[in-house]
Design a protein around this motif. Sequence first.
Motif: not given
Length: 348
Positions: A144, A148, A203, A206-207, A247, A251, A309, A312-313
């Motif tokens: 990540m 990202a 987290w 941000s994502t 980010y 991150y 992304l 990742f979420l």
Amino acid sequence: MPTEIAHPRQRQTATALYNASWCLGAISSAAVTYATIGIENSWSWRVPCLLQISYPLFQMLGLLVFVPESPRWLVSKGRKDEALAILGKYHANGDTDDELVQYEYRLICSTITAEITNATNWATFFSSKGNMHRLAICVLVGLMQEWAGNGLLSYYLAPILSSVGITKAADQAAVNVSLNIWNFLLSVGGALASERYGRRVLWLISTEAMIVFLSVSTLAAGLFAERHLPAAGVAVVPLLFLFLGAYDIAYAPLFLSYPAEILPFQLRAKGIAVTLSVDAVACFFNQYVNPVAFTAIAWRYYCVFVGCLVVFLGLIYFLFPETKGRSLEEVAVIFDENDVNEKKTRGR
């Protein structure tokens, strides 16, 4: 190291600020590059490169003069009096009889003793569901950190700016300086917010914000490239700032602090090594694949990272627990509780 010696109430902020401090080096590097860009010979790039030698020298001096040993490492080596002294110095102004210091000391001693009894190696990561969960997070955080979309924007800022009409080297350097100052401010803000609002919340926010800003950036870059709309090209710059700001709030500060929190002492060094190794592999991809892909399909390449992304979420939502307000030993319970309950069930 900040994770090991910081006061419990300051641990997360101190550890998060460690990685956020990377921006200070980036700011100085960008500023020197901007200042030397007018030199009409090879010293325009030699000076910024040579000045970077100073940072490792300062780091070596700091390690020798200011950085103490980890109390957990000292306990693991049988040097308990030294560990207690360090806890007293940094958590109670030298008072080793302080109630908090004594509680931490007893908790560390009991935890380290239990962990040493069960010898650890790399195979330990696969010995329980809790440890496999930890390993998955370490790998994910490494991926990540670089995939990202920030890797494309950070390493190839100049061609991205050129693709939207900002072609002068001085203008690109000015954007780079401004962007790194912005990154530093938002990273510090994220480090401070992580203890107040929680790691999992940052987290997720941000994502989600990165998905929105990178999607809009893709649209703006596409409009400029396909329909030659100057306003769309100009809009890409503030959108890049917003994307990297999103980010920065999670991150950047949580990259090392979150894996350090979720790993028990005996696996901490190995787990962080996994995160950094995966990050290095992802950086290799950024260095050698991104320029080829960006040259071939230009702004459309952003769509790949929008997709990353989104993935990742989902992974953050299902795999990343909240660690706010817990000691390092208490965080271990989050991961190992299911294993303990499962053993109890089998025992019945």
